[in-house]
Write an enzyme that holds these catalytic residues in place. Sequence first.
Site, PDB file in Angstrom:
ATOM      1  N   HIS A 119      47.601   6.201 -19.372  1.00 25.48           N
ATOM      2  CA  HIS A 119      48.345   5.014 -18.936  1.00 25.48           C
ATOM      3  C   HIS A 119      49.158   5.267 -17.678  1.00 25.48           C
ATOM      4  CE1 HIS A 119      48.103   3.483 -23.375  1.00 25.48           C
ATOM      5  NE2 HIS A 119      46.995   3.283 -22.700  1.00 25.48           N
ATOM      6  N   CYS A 155      53.894   0.873   1.895  1.00 26.10           N
ATOM      7  CA  CYS A 155      52.799   1.819   2.089  1.00 26.10           C
ATOM      8  C   CYS A 155      52.676   2.161   3.572  1.00 26.10           C
ATOM      9  CB  CYS A 155      51.504   1.197   1.573  1.00 26.10           C
ATOM     10  SG  CYS A 155      50.024   2.189   1.845  1.00 26.10           S
ATOM     11  N   CYS A 158      48.907   0.558   4.728  1.00 30.08           N
ATOM     12  CA  CYS A 158      48.593  -0.874   4.815  1.00 30.08           C
ATOM     13  C   CYS A 158      49.828  -1.761   4.821  1.00 30.08           C
ATOM     14  CB  CYS A 158      47.663  -1.277   3.681  1.00 30.08           C
ATOM     15  SG  CYS A 158      48.479  -1.382   2.066  1.00 30.08           S
ATOM     16  N   GLY A 195      51.463  11.143 -33.173  1.00 30.62           N
ATOM     17  CA  GLY A 195      52.349  10.028 -32.867  1.00 30.62           C
ATOM     18  C   GLY A 195      51.693   8.870 -32.165  1.00 30.62           C
ATOM     19  N   THR A 196      50.419   8.623 -32.431  1.00 29.23           N
ATOM     20  CA  THR A 196      49.728   7.497 -31.807  1.00 29.23           C
ATOM     21  C   THR A 196      49.668   6.324 -32.776  1.00 29.23           C
ATOM     22  OG1 THR A 196      47.525   8.173 -32.546  1.00 29.23           O
ATOM     23  CG2 THR A 196      48.322   9.094 -30.465  1.00 29.23           C
ATOM     24  N   SER A 197      49.679   5.120 -32.221  1.00 27.36           N
ATOM     25  CA  SER A 197      49.681   3.925 -33.067  1.00 27.36           C
ATOM     26  C   SER A 197      48.300   3.610 -33.618  1.00 27.36           C
ATOM     27  CB  SER A 197      50.189   2.723 -32.266  1.00 27.36           C
ATOM     28  OG  SER A 197      49.295   2.409 -31.212  1.00 27.36           O
ATOM     29  N   LEU A 222      54.352   9.720 -38.781  1.00 27.52           N
ATOM     30  CA  LEU A 222      55.415   9.511 -39.763  1.00 27.52           C
ATOM     31  C   LEU A 222      54.888   8.904 -41.049  1.00 27.52           C
ATOM     32  CD1 LEU A 222      58.316   8.192 -37.490  1.00 27.52           C
ATOM     33  CD2 LEU A 222      58.117  10.442 -38.564  1.00 27.52           C
TER      34      LEU A 222
END
Length: 262
Positions: A119, A155, A158, A195-197, A222
């Site tokens: 991400h 930038c 550009c 710890g991933t959903s 958890l």
Amino acid sequence: MSNLRRAAEALRRSKTVVFFTGAGISADSGIPTFRDKLTGLWAKHDPQRLETADAFRANPTLVWSWYLWRRHQVSQAKPNSAHLSIPQLADAGWDVSVVTQNIDDLHERAGSSPVVHLHGSLMDVKCFGCHRPAELSPDQLAVPLEGQLIEPPRCTRCNGRLRPGVVWFRENLPDNAWRSAVRLVRACDLLVSVGTSGVVMPAAGIPDMALAVGATVIHVNLEDVGMDGADEIMLEGPAGVVLPALLQATGVAALSPPGVPT
């Protein structure tokens, strides 16, 4: 045999390990939750409304300032014992890599490499127009004073506005990151999902991808994630407790330096 002993046996038998991590691994590192600890200017805003390309188009100054504040919050956090366990395993001789859904840099600061950010990362900046990565000075990344908004830099190629190098809602994952993740997962013999959903696609399919190539999958969460495969092992509890315990059960010393949560 307990699940911890089963997981330790699976780790001992493995050579190539991928840690697939989500928000749960950073929970003990003191990164403020959006809703519980927003103050001042940011208490007025719904974070999810600021994390879109449409929000940036409508108010680039507000969104840029919000991300500078978030970046500052992450920079104040420290890697916890879960982050530190991963490079300790690599130091003990395993071939270890990390695929993370998190946008913080706690894995890198703990010493892990390589780290694939599905991400994106709060530490990265790119152009909103031409999408090229950009480098900024520390002054340009300084957190705004309370109530102050800062115009995003431009930038140098550009003249488009620069934006955070993260994946916003309704944006696709970076192709290079996804290809790297797939390559690593398909080559592993053990995947540790921490710890991933398990709901955000396509990343949620990574454990199944590992199972499909014959790897064992250890889930650290958890609560029980509802796995049903013979090659899956569930370890319930905080990542900062479970991962050091797993290393110790495997025969790898997992010690935290002073001041690091366990």
